[in-house]
Design a protein around this motif. Structure first.
Motif, mmCIF file in Angstrom:
data_model
loop_
_atom_site.group_PDB
_atom_site.id
_atom_site.type_symbol
_atom_site.label_atom_id
_atom_site.label_comp_id
_atom_site.label_asym_id
_atom_site.label_seq_id
_atom_site.Cartn_x
_atom_site.Cartn_y
_atom_site.Cartn_z
ATOM 1 N N PRO A 132 42.348 26.159 44.206
ATOM 2 C CA PRO A 132 40.908 26.449 44.225
ATOM 3 C C PRO A 132 40.351 26.373 42.805
ATOM 4 O O PRO A 132 40.951 26.914 41.874
ATOM 5 C CB PRO A 132 40.834 27.884 44.759
ATOM 6 N N PHE A 133 39.202 25.739 42.646
ATOM 7 C CA PHE A 133 38.591 25.559 41.333
ATOM 8 C C PHE A 133 37.555 26.662 41.101
ATOM 9 O O PHE A 133 36.369 26.482 41.341
ATOM 10 C CB PHE A 133 37.941 24.175 41.250
ATOM 11 N N ILE A 134 38.010 27.794 40.588
ATOM 12 C CA ILE A 134 37.140 28.971 40.544
ATOM 13 C C ILE A 134 35.975 28.820 39.575
ATOM 14 O O ILE A 134 34.864 29.275 39.863
ATOM 15 C CB ILE A 134 37.941 30.248 40.240
ATOM 16 N N GLY A 135 36.198 28.196 38.419
ATOM 17 C CA GLY A 135 35.110 28.022 37.465
ATOM 18 C C GLY A 135 33.990 27.173 38.028
ATOM 19 O O GLY A 135 32.807 27.487 37.867
ATOM 20 N N ARG A 136 34.348 26.104 38.707
ATOM 21 C CA ARG A 136 33.329 25.223 39.296
ATOM 22 C C ARG A 136 32.597 25.927 40.440
ATOM 23 O O ARG A 136 31.398 25.687 40.663
ATOM 24 C CB ARG A 136 33.967 23.929 39.788
ATOM 25 N N ILE A 137 33.323 26.787 41.166
ATOM 26 C CA ILE A 137 32.668 27.558 42.224
ATOM 27 C C ILE A 137 31.651 28.515 41.623
ATOM 28 O O ILE A 137 30.515 28.634 42.105
ATOM 29 C CB ILE A 137 33.712 28.331 43.065
#
Length: 216
Positions: A132-137
């Motif tokens: 999961p790409f948390i920064g982009r989320i």
């Protein structure tokens, strides 16, 4: 929680490895290009060099987006070194390819994951890691850490063995929050990892110790 470094820079990989806490590396075509590494042969040789530095899983990303190309590229990457994990995008043919890789003993990292539904599909296909790409989320106005918690809860309830590899880490607090939310792995640039070392009270305490030592 495992620590991976997200880079293609060999000096940064060596520095992180020398800390004694590094468990693996993730990289991608953009990071390779940033280091001036271009062309299929040069990229594969760079992966081999990384594998010689770090004793741990090294995610190597495919460039294809159709099933046959992903499989062929993945087989070639997996053959480079036993520690290679084939990084596959979260798309329909990517899920099909992850299932093929699983059935044929090749480990995978399903990347570009932005929802629990996508994470469930990756786990069902047998992905070793889901990223999961948390920064982009966070950038899109949603809560990346809440997604980590949701995936962790679903995987625990359903008994999935896929490991949650939190990606798009922006700072040291992200790493701490990922540990609290249930991530199995974080992959981060070097700076956030080194940021975990820092605290102003540590600096003040060390300065006081050194000052007192001079008086002895």
């Amino acid at each position: 929680m495992k620590f991976f470094i997200d880079t293609a820079n060999l000096d940064q990989i060596r520095e992180a490895n020398e800390l004694g806490i590094l468990d693996g590396v993730t990289t991608n075509p953009s990071l390779m290009a940033k280091e001036g590494i271009k062309g299929e042969e040069a990229i594969r040789q760079h992966y081999k060099t990384i594998c010689e530095i770090v004793e741990g899983d090294i995610s190597a990303e495919v460039l294809g987006t159709d099933f046959s190309t992903i499989v062929e590229e993945g087989k070639a990457l997996a053959a480079l070194h036993p520690n290679i994990v084939v990084k596959v995008p979260m798309i329909k043919d990517g899920i099909k390819a992850i299932k093929w890789f699983t059935d044929n003993g090749i480990r995978t990292n399903c990347t570009l994951v932005f929802s629990a539904g996508q994470a469930i599909l990756a786990a069902k296909a047998g992905a070793t890691y889901v990223s999961p790409f948390i920064g982009r989320i966070d950038d899109s106005g949603w809560d990346g850490m809440e997604l980590i918690r949701q995936i962790s809860n679903v995987y625990t309830i359903q008994g999935f063995n896929t490991q949650i590899l939190a990606a798009s880490i922006r700072n040291a607090n992200h790493i701490i929050s990922c540990a609290e939310a249930g991530a199995n792995v974080i992959t981060s640039p070097l700076d956030p990892i080194l940021g975990l070392l820092k605290h102003p009270l540590t600096d003040i305490g060390l300065a006081k110790f050194l000052e007192d030592a001079k008086k002895m």
